[in-house]
Design a protein around this motif. Sequence first.
Motif: not given
Length: 439
Positions: A12-15, A44-50
């Motif tokens: 679950s990531t959009s990045s 994490i830097a690319a998607d902190d909600d990952f």
Amino acid sequence: MAFEDRYGLPISTSSPAAAEAYREGVDLMLSAWPGAERAFDRAIAADDDFALAHAARARMHLVYADMAPAQQKAAKARVCVARHGTERERSHVEILALTTEGQPVKALDLALAHIERWPRDATIMALPLGAFGLFAFSGMADHDQARVDLCERYKTHYGNDDWWFLTSLGWAHTENNNVSIGRELTQRGFDRRRENANAVHSLLHAMFEDGSVADAEVLVADWLPGYDRAGLLYGHVSWHHALLALEQGDTATAAAIYAERLQPKLTLAAPLNAMTDGVSLLWRMQSAGHALSKDLPEDLAAYAERWFPRSANAFAEVHLAMLAALTGNRAGLDKRIAALDARHAQGKLPAGAVVADICRAVRAFAEEDYRSCAAILEPVAGDVVRIGGSHAQRELVEDTLLIALMKSGAAAKAHALLDRRLHRRPSVRDTRWLAAVAS
């Protein structure tokens, strides 16, 4: 756009950048290759909600005993996965979070249930399998068989060419005394990914078990120079290198390896590896007649006090007891034994009474009461497996028993034990000891 991990499981990531960095980090983590932390940080830097990236970063903090950041990352992962994670991801995060909270029993139960539903979740599958894994440190007497059973049950999900699974399956068979099968499987995994410290480690165990000293020396000489000293297993592979020297009676080389690669002020290993490898090697060298400089065990004791100030798992406790003996800290050793007895009485020591018994034997050995040492160890020899670790690591206890038998004049018992060992694998050292016993 939907993303998957290397095993085809949704993440679950959009990045795209986060997904790519996470996949890279997992491969580095599963191969014990440097860079996993940096890869997860990039995710994490690319998607902190990952959530999975935070959970994996928590895992790496835990491996190095950085408990506060491990728990912080695990807490963040729980928050993220609750907002937008799948059922598998919620289970995955919860299991990794439990390992950061000192709940290995619950983590193992949930991991086995998780693997049943999602067998290709390699990060979770890996948790029970290592020498320091959830099976090994569970106190089970049959954890070697449990590893084989788990891998065999799910091997069809990984096919015949997955480097991580071949390495893990090979390791499981080697530790369960199926050495030829284990070595062949591990070699196949290593051939598919040579930047795989876990495969080298597993091969060294197979070579230890089948007595292939020359092969092991070639492997270390060819491979270790290309492995960064910051690699998780650099120190432990060096420990194996030192064992090869001791097998040949070369305590000077073993001592040099300790001085140049393993001593606390130089090692970059995880604390549990650094402490146990260091203690194990110093104990073996001293038992082999090598005079230790006083500062070697004292420096290691200062390191251990910093990283293990309170009670620890059974494997660590045994090594901490040996360290107390090496430094002449009789009061500390007595206190440790009393604490272990109390934990056992309270049902808080999964490995059972054998832990304190080994420590009592260590005390007797240090006091040169070899008859008492042997009398303590002989009846519990079959339970030593319960402290965890690998067979090569646990052989330290059997070596202590063997030396105690020889030094107490129990030649017939020492001969029988050496004969059993030599029927299992060739050994220059054991052959030398056998000749000494027979003379």
